[in-house]
Design a protein around this motif. Structure first.
Motif: not given
Ligand code: FAD
Ligand code: UDP
Length: 383
Positions: A218-242
């Motif tokens: 389940d990616a809900l535990g991995l992907v998080r959105v905070e305003g303009e920033t996307l976190f993946f596994n707790g770290t800001p992530c710059g790659c495309p997330v579909v």
């Protein structure tokens, strides 16, 4: 662009993943189920019947581009879908057509109504029942009210817990009254099914050295959105997330829950060769189920089967534990979704795709078409 994350291995996610991988990107696909194909997943049951676990999926499209893309991953056999509906115990073609009219009315009345329908709309027309109910001709208006009551009222009530006129017009427009003897459920030029089933098609599509599959995750535990920033596994992530899951879930329901409708299926394996005369039989009356599906009519190429498998389809409320099969196509729901979408668009590397993430009633071919476009856009923006 070197890397991308795709959430969901249904048509929307799988098509984007494949195209990004072919463009040289390393793609990781996260899928919370242990299977591929999203709601198109199928499997061969013990009796040899190819069964679709999440309801009947018939492929049809107008798009040559979609068809030729999918032909890269599967051979298809022609299949034209016909549905019968049980109206007061009489089996008639659905969509309602001139054959249905003849089966339900005394011969003279049926002939008179047929002539009036053809005069009013022209032979071959497809008329949404809501339009027929508003006809200026009182006899056609009465016929519209009859078809509405017998075919749409209870079915729609069961399916959506709403009346047809409360939903977006596209819903009723999917199954218009046919002013002809045309008895196909779909009108698209390409109507066909994958020889080996949908799961095999997805296996081929996702079989690429650039794609890593993470099932049962389940990616809900991995992907998080905070305003303009996307976190993946707790770290800001710059790659495309579909993202192809529910958008309200991703954004923590912060604007309220988007409504969905769910389904329950009751499967039966039967010893007889055939249970009913067509793949899908609709029950627009008092029964709790909306339709009975007999898979071997349209997944028959899977091989010789012993007996048959059928499924009763029961619409039900979505409770966050079961599957959100259908966004509920109502204006106010789309308005709420618009607010979610605006919130999500602040995050530039988050891409929304598919029935759930875009909160729309789309067929398989529309999901594929949108995903083909989206992959292009991601590649353009990633340069
Ligand atoms: P889905 O198939 O729903 O795939 C989304 C995937 O994302 C799922 O596998 C889900 O598990 C996964 N996911 C969601 N959240 C997460 C998460 N947090 N982490 C990881 N994974 C996640 N179309 C037709 O053309 N013809 C038909 O006859 C037809 N019949 C249908 C019958 C029914 C009962 C239903 C419900 C739909 C039908 N459709 C039909 C529509 C078809 O199912 C969709 O168009 C298509 O499946 C959309 O693909 P998708 O990838 O957008 O969504
Ligand atoms: N519908 C109905 N009676 C029927 C078939 C369809 O009332 O016998 C209405 C119902 O509201 C349904 C909509 O038409 O939700 C669209 O039907 P379709 O078969 O396209 O729905 P799908 O199963 O593909 O989502």
């Amino acid at each position: 662009m070197r890397q991308a994350v795709v959430v969901g291995a249904g048509f929307s996610g799988a098509v984007v993943a494949r195209l990004l991988a072919e463009a040289g990107c390393r793609v990781t696909v996260y899928e919370k189920r242990d299977s591929l194909g999203g709601n198109c997943y199928d499997y061969t049951a013990e009796n040899g019947v190819l069964v679709q676990k999440y309801g009947p999926h018939l492929f049809h499209t107008r798009s040559e581009a979609v068809m030729s893309f999918l032909r890269r991953f599967a051979d298809f056999f022609p299949y034209r879908h016909h549905v019968l509906g049980s109206i007061d115990g009489v089996l008639v073609p659905v969509p309602f057509n001139l054959t249905s009219l003849k089966a339900l009315f005394p011969p003279e009345a049926a002939a008179a109504l047929r002539d009036e329908l053809v005069e009013a709309y022209g032979y071959g027309a497809r008329v949404p029942v809501i339009r027929l109910r508003q006809s200026g001709n009182p006899r056609l208006r009465e016929l519209g009210a009859y078809i509405y009551e017998k075919l749409y009222l209870h079915y729609t009530e069961k399916q959506w817990r709403q009346r047809l006129e409360e939903l977006e017009p596209e819903v009723g427009g999917r199954v218009p009254v046919h002013i002809s003897h045309e008895d196909g459920y779909f009108s698209d030029p390409f109507q066909c099914m994958p020889e080996e089933g949908f799961t095999a098609l997805f296996r081929n599509m996702l079989d690429h050295p650039g794609i890593t599959l993470r099932l049962s995750t389940d990616a809900l535990g991995l992907v998080r959105v905070e305003g303009e920033t996307l976190f993946f596994n707790g770290t800001p992530c710059g790659c495309p997330v579909v993202w192809t899951g529910c958008l309200d879930q991703l954004l923590d329901y912060k604007l309220g829950a988007l409504p969905y409708r769910s389904l329950a299926f009751r499967y039966e394996n039967l010893p007889e060769a055939r249970f009913q005369s067509c793949g899908v039989m609709n029950y627009p009356g008092a029964e709790e189920y909306t339709r009975i599906i007999e898979f071997k009519h349209f997944t028959a190429r899977s091989g010789p089967a012993q007996g048959t498998t059928i499924a009763y389809e029961y619409p039900c409320d979505y409770d966050r534990e079961n599957i959100p099969y259908y966004p509920i196509p109502k204006r106010q729901n789309h308005a709420l979704y618009g607010h979610y979408r605006a919130e999500a668009s602040r995050c530039r590397n988050l891409y929304l795709a598919g029935r759930l993430a875009e909160y729309r009633y789309c067929n398989m071919d529309e999901a594929v078409q949108a995903a083909l476009k989206l992959a292009d856009r991601i590649l353009r923006e990633g340069r």
